[in-house]
Design a protein around this motif. Sequence first.
Motif, PDB file in Angstrom:
ATOM      1  N   ARG A 123     -58.124  -8.901  79.957  1.00 35.11           N
ATOM      2  CA  ARG A 123     -57.485  -7.758  79.295  1.00 35.11           C
ATOM      3  C   ARG A 123     -57.319  -6.585  80.276  1.00 35.11           C
ATOM      4  N   LEU A 124     -58.393  -6.277  81.006  1.00 36.93           N
ATOM      5  CA  LEU A 124     -58.341  -5.142  81.940  1.00 36.93           C
ATOM      6  C   LEU A 124     -57.290  -5.349  83.018  1.00 36.93           C
ATOM      7  N   VAL A 125     -57.226  -6.588  83.507  1.00 36.23           N
ATOM      8  CA  VAL A 125     -56.260  -6.883  84.569  1.00 36.23           C
ATOM      9  C   VAL A 125     -54.839  -6.765  84.008  1.00 36.23           C
ATOM     10  N   ARG A 126     -54.603  -7.330  82.825  1.00 40.16           N
ATOM     11  CA  ARG A 126     -53.262  -7.241  82.209  1.00 40.16           C
ATOM     12  C   ARG A 126     -52.865  -5.788  81.999  1.00 40.16           C
ATOM     13  N   GLU A 127     -53.794  -5.008  81.472  1.00 41.07           N
ATOM     14  CA  GLU A 127     -53.481  -3.605  81.168  1.00 41.07           C
ATOM     15  C   GLU A 127     -53.186  -2.788  82.427  1.00 41.07           C
ATOM     16  N   SER A 128     -53.907  -3.120  83.513  1.00 46.92           N
ATOM     17  CA  SER A 128     -53.800  -2.268  84.701  1.00 46.92           C
ATOM     18  C   SER A 128     -52.751  -2.755  85.691  1.00 46.92           C
ATOM     19  N   GLY A 129     -52.305  -3.993  85.526  1.00 46.47           N
ATOM     20  CA  GLY A 129     -51.342  -4.536  86.479  1.00 46.47           C
ATOM     21  C   GLY A 129     -51.985  -4.992  87.790  1.00 46.47           C
ATOM     22  N   ALA A 130     -53.319  -4.964  87.865  1.00 50.22           N
ATOM     23  CA  ALA A 130     -54.002  -5.452  89.078  1.00 50.22           C
ATOM     24  C   ALA A 130     -53.854  -6.970  89.167  1.00 50.22           C
ATOM     25  N   LYS A 131     -53.905  -7.487  90.381  1.00 52.67           N
ATOM     26  CA  LYS A 131     -53.784  -8.947  90.530  1.00 52.67           C
ATOM     27  C   LYS A 131     -55.052  -9.565  91.103  1.00 52.67           C
ATOM     28  N   HIS A 132     -55.990  -8.693  91.479  1.00 55.01           N
ATOM     29  CA  HIS A 132     -57.205  -9.192  92.126  1.00 55.01           C
ATOM     30  C   HIS A 132     -58.453  -8.634  91.475  1.00 55.01           C
ATOM     31  N   LEU A 133     -59.464  -9.495  91.404  1.00 57.15           N
ATOM     32  CA  LEU A 133     -60.774  -9.068  90.936  1.00 57.15           C
ATOM     33  C   LEU A 133     -61.765  -9.280  92.078  1.00 57.15           C
ATOM     34  N   LEU A 134     -62.500  -8.235  92.417  1.00 57.14           N
ATOM     35  CA  LEU A 134     -63.518  -8.371  93.464  1.00 57.14           C
ATOM     36  C   LEU A 134     -64.855  -8.688  92.830  1.00 57.14           C
ATOM     37  N   GLN A 135     -65.588  -9.627  93.405  1.00 61.17           N
ATOM     38  CA  GLN A 135     -66.916  -9.874  92.861  1.00 61.17           C
ATOM     39  C   GLN A 135     -67.878 -10.391  93.919  1.00 61.17           C
ATOM     40  N   GLY A 136     -69.172 -10.264  93.618  1.00 60.24           N
ATOM     41  CA  GLY A 136     -70.207 -10.480  94.622  1.00 60.24           C
ATOM     42  C   GLY A 136     -70.843 -11.857  94.634  1.00 60.24           C
ATOM     43  N   THR A 137     -70.049 -12.907  94.518  1.00 61.26           N
ATOM     44  CA  THR A 137     -70.614 -14.257  94.596  1.00 61.26           C
ATOM     45  C   THR A 137     -71.226 -14.484  95.981  1.00 61.26           C
ATOM     46  N   ILE A 138     -72.399 -15.087  96.047  1.00 57.36           N
ATOM     47  CA  ILE A 138     -72.997 -15.405  97.348  1.00 57.36           C
ATOM     48  C   ILE A 138     -73.220 -16.916  97.452  1.00 57.36           C
ATOM     49  N   LEU A 139     -73.606 -17.342  98.634  1.00 50.03           N
ATOM     50  CA  LEU A 139     -73.701 -18.775  98.922  1.00 50.03           C
ATOM     51  C   LEU A 139     -74.678 -19.503  97.993  1.00 50.03           C
ATOM     52  N   THR A 140     -75.777 -18.860  97.656  1.00 45.27           N
ATOM     53  CA  THR A 140     -76.774 -19.503  96.793  1.00 45.27           C
ATOM     54  C   THR A 140     -76.184 -19.823  95.416  1.00 45.27           C
ATOM     55  N   ASP A 141     -75.314 -18.930  94.904  1.00 43.12           N
ATOM     56  CA  ASP A 141     -74.661 -19.183  93.611  1.00 43.12           C
ATOM     57  C   ASP A 141     -73.866 -20.487  93.675  1.00 43.12           C
ATOM     58  N   ILE A 142     -73.145 -20.635  94.801  1.00 38.48           N
ATOM     59  CA  ILE A 142     -72.302 -21.824  94.971  1.00 38.48           C
ATOM     60  C   ILE A 142     -73.163 -23.080  95.069  1.00 38.48           C
ATOM     61  N   ASP A 143     -74.184 -23.030  95.923  1.00 36.01           N
ATOM     62  CA  ASP A 143     -75.054 -24.195  96.135  1.00 36.01           C
ATOM     63  C   ASP A 143     -75.575 -24.744  94.825  1.00 36.01           C
ATOM     64  N   GLU A 144     -76.106 -23.854  93.993  1.00 36.24           N
ATOM     65  CA  GLU A 144     -76.772 -24.330  92.779  1.00 36.24           C
ATOM     66  C   GLU A 144     -75.772 -24.844  91.758  1.00 36.24           C
ATOM     67  N   THR A 145     -74.603 -24.231  91.747  1.00 32.88           N
ATOM     68  CA  THR A 145     -73.584 -24.688  90.806  1.00 32.88           C
ATOM     69  C   THR A 145     -73.083 -26.061  91.223  1.00 32.88           C
ATOM     70  N   VAL A 146     -72.796 -26.193  92.534  1.00 37.78           N
ATOM     71  CA  VAL A 146     -72.256 -27.457  93.031  1.00 37.78           C
ATOM     72  C   VAL A 146     -73.300 -28.565  92.900  1.00 37.78           C
ATOM     73  N   ALA A 147     -74.566 -28.213  93.112  1.00 39.21           N
ATOM     74  CA  ALA A 147     -75.630 -29.214  92.980  1.00 39.21           C
ATOM     75  C   ALA A 147     -75.860 -29.575  91.510  1.00 39.21           C
ATOM     76  N   GLY A 148     -75.201 -28.860  90.621  1.00 38.74           N
ATOM     77  CA  GLY A 148     -75.324 -29.194  89.196  1.00 38.74           C
ATOM     78  C   GLY A 148     -76.617 -28.714  88.570  1.00 38.74           C
ATOM     79  N   ILE A 149     -77.313 -27.795  89.262  1.00 33.60           N
ATOM     80  CA  ILE A 149     -78.579 -27.305  88.713  1.00 33.60           C
ATOM     81  C   ILE A 149     -78.292 -26.334  87.590  1.00 33.60           C
ATOM     82  N   LYS A 150     -77.430 -25.396  87.877  1.00 38.22           N
ATOM     83  CA  LYS A 150     -77.139 -24.357  86.909  1.00 38.22           C
ATOM     84  C   LYS A 150     -75.756 -23.843  87.193  1.00 38.22           C
TER      85      LYS A 150
END
Length: 320
Positions: A123-150
Amino acid sequence: MTGEITAQALVPEDFIAEKVGEIRATVGDGWAINALSGGVDSSVVTMLGHLALGERLRTIFVETGLMRAGEAEEVVGFFHDLGVKVEVVDAGEEFLAALAGITDPEAKREAVTQTFYSSVFGRLVRESGAKHLLQGTILTDIDETVAGIKRQHNVFEQLGIDPEEAFGYRILEPLLQLRKEGVRKLGKALGLPDGLFARIPFPGPGLAARVIGEVTPERVDTVRRATQVLERLLADVDAFQYLAVLHEDRVTGMSRGRRDFGQQIEVRCWDSVDARTASPTRLSFDLLEQLAREMVQEVPGVVSVTYNITTKPPSTIEAV
Ligand code: XMP
């Protein structure tokens, strides 16, 4: 992205210059939305985005109704002092409605993810016309997701989900090559205040990650109160993270001299460097007893407090 950058190998000034340049080049002369949770990761991204885009970055703190007591005010205050404006978007009812009736841990995470990215940020992106969302994903988030832990709530592309197709915007993740220690080093170089580093890690799904069984407003309130007691009593303990978990099972206890089939809070307190492995902090028994006493006194309905003594693995830091 290229490979991992260890905390030792990280040269903050070079990394900052590189990422600021990349953000500028990608966003062009448009706007970007930035998801700030108040953790170190998203705080560092906020500063990178601020350096890159200035007024063209709209930094949003989503009040999910799953945050700790006073969290929004504290985070807004930190960034006010740094000259960064933060908008608080109240979406508590949306999150609680999405979580109603769900007990499965991964389904709970998915409900938070969809509400966050599809409903609120969509909703916020549609309303504002922005095309990008910045966020703080780090490597550990990826590892655990890809490993299927969480399934970490902020991981998409590595699961074959195209955010542009799914939500209508691109996600920029400047910290993907780093782990916690590297992010902290970067935060210091960016001038983040000590108080921000002193905040203990808090998961994206918020207190929903600490309620076993259905997430209702009452149960969130119980775990929020337990968290307040815990954070007050453990404030001076040198630990990586501590948290309170509300269990689903009830146990017989006594409240005000009468039998009460009451609720159980599990306390977890972890020593860890990067959240990949962790072991329980050897808290003194006096402190544990004080915790139990105050928890039972201050959190209505709680008759049992336990301390987790399992390591990660096989446990994980959060219970959901
Ligand atoms: P686990 O429970 O996987 O947690 O051992 C490792 C670290 O990650 C945090 N955590 C999350 N952070 N989104 C986040 O941004 C999430 O979905 C999430 N789940 C867990 C957790 O608090 C710990 O520091």
